[in-house]
Write an enzyme that holds these catalytic residues in place. Structure first.
Site, PDB file in Angstrom:
ATOM      1  N   CYS A  53     -13.868   6.451 -39.293  1.00 19.01           N
ATOM      2  CA  CYS A  53     -13.916   7.436 -38.103  1.00 19.01           C
ATOM      3  C   CYS A  53     -14.911   7.443 -37.136  1.00 19.01           C
ATOM      4  CB  CYS A  53     -13.303   8.941 -38.706  1.00 19.01           C
ATOM      5  SG  CYS A  53     -13.183  10.222 -37.328  1.00 19.01           S
ATOM      6  N   CYS A  76     -10.139  15.376 -42.755  1.00 19.91           N
ATOM      7  CA  CYS A  76      -9.066  15.925 -42.035  1.00 19.91           C
ATOM      8  C   CYS A  76      -7.654  15.734 -42.103  1.00 19.91           C
ATOM      9  CB  CYS A  76      -9.536  15.452 -40.637  1.00 19.91           C
ATOM     10  SG  CYS A  76      -9.149  13.665 -40.334  1.00 19.91           S
TER      11      CYS A  76
END
Length: 301
Positions: free
Chosen positions: A130, A233
């Site tokens: 990410c 997440c």
């Protein structure tokens, strides 16, 4: 097939013993009037990062990156709650806030890639992907494109530091944060030097338990007492990771084999455990003590 063995868990540490030359003082890198974009997540760390830059009278704006859109077990979307907190902090600091939707890019460049790695019996690190592909990759490009800027500073609440070489300022090194318990340099290890040259980490020289929370309290930031988010997440904090992955990957059962070659159980997919993880072996005679995964065999599953 999982292979397990008895004994203490192996612990691996990585230390950087090399000496560095140059400055790690972020305030010496930013000039008065420079444009600064702060990546804000809705937590106390990024809130304090924004506050520190704003208090130094830099031209600060906030960026909230939306990369996942499913709802949790309570029917709430965590990103919606986090964006609300970002907006509240921005109102306190009197800075403009932008939301950039990168759900599609995150799915294609991070989540799908991780699924492929899990399916192969390996364990990826979504946070490293990410940061390198999205936060310091696509997001920086989108900031430049949408906000018509080029080379503006990008600030985050990571506990890490950078240093520029005195003789070659364009060369940037990534250093550990001073707070060893919160150090996040490992998760930034995939970010290129070119991208890091635009990055500023105001919390890199601070200790969270001693400094960051107190700064937030003194500034009366609405996130000062907000709990840390420890989950990935796209999984959240209340779901079992193996159960989540089972929604996307086929569950192929296989043998669990002890180091002596004895088959002592079955597993429900190579992705359900990672090397070094404790292996639960209920009701098997002669298998007392702690056992850990030490190898996977994708061929034999």
């Amino acid at each position: 097939m999982f292979r397990i063995r008895h004994g203490a868990r192996a612990l691996y540490t990585c230390t950087n013993t090399s000496r560095h030359h140059g400055t790690t003082n972020w305030q010496a890198r930013i000039k008065p009037g420079d444009k600064v974009y702060v990546g804000m997540s809705g937590g106390v760390d990024s809130s304090v990062a924004a506050y520190l830059l704003k208090s130094q009278n830099y031209d600060v704006e906030a960026i909230f990156m939306r990369n996942w859109d499913t709802r949790d077990e309570r029917g709430e979307c965590p990103s919606t709650r986090d964006y609300h907190d970002v907006q509240r902090v921005c109102a306190q600091l009197d800075i403009k806030c932008h939301q950039i939707d990168l759900v599609k890019q995150y799915w294609n460049q991070v989540f799908s890639t991780c699924l492929d790695v899990f399916a192969a019996g390996q364990t990826p690190n979504p946070d490293i992907l990410c940061n390198s592909q999205i936060k310091f990759g696509v997001l920086l490009d989108e900031i430049d494109r949408r906000l018509h800027t080029s080379g503006a500073w990008f600030v985050t609440g990571h506990y890490a530091r950078t240093t520029a070489c005195e003789t070659h300022p364009e060369q940037v090194r990534l250093l550990r944060g001073v707070d060893r318990r919160k150090d996040q340099s490992y998760y930034l290890s995939g970010v290129s030097g070119r991208r890091l040259s635009r990055a500023v980490f105001p919390l890199g020289s601070l200790i969270k338990s001693q400094h960051v929370r107190q700064i937030a309290r003194d500034a009366r930031l609405v996130t000062a007492e907000k709990e840390e988010s420890m989950g990935i997440c796209f999984v959240g904090e209340r779901r079992r990771f193996d159960k989540f992955l089972a929604e996307y990957l086929p569950q192929r059962e296989g043998d669990v084999v002890a180091s002596n070659g004895r088959v002592i159980g079955r597993h429900h997919g190579l992705f359900t455990k990672t090397i070094g993880q404790a292996a639960s072996i209920p009701g098997v005679s002669g298998m007392n003590g702690k056992w850990y995964i030490y190898a996977k065999d994708p061929v034999k599953n």
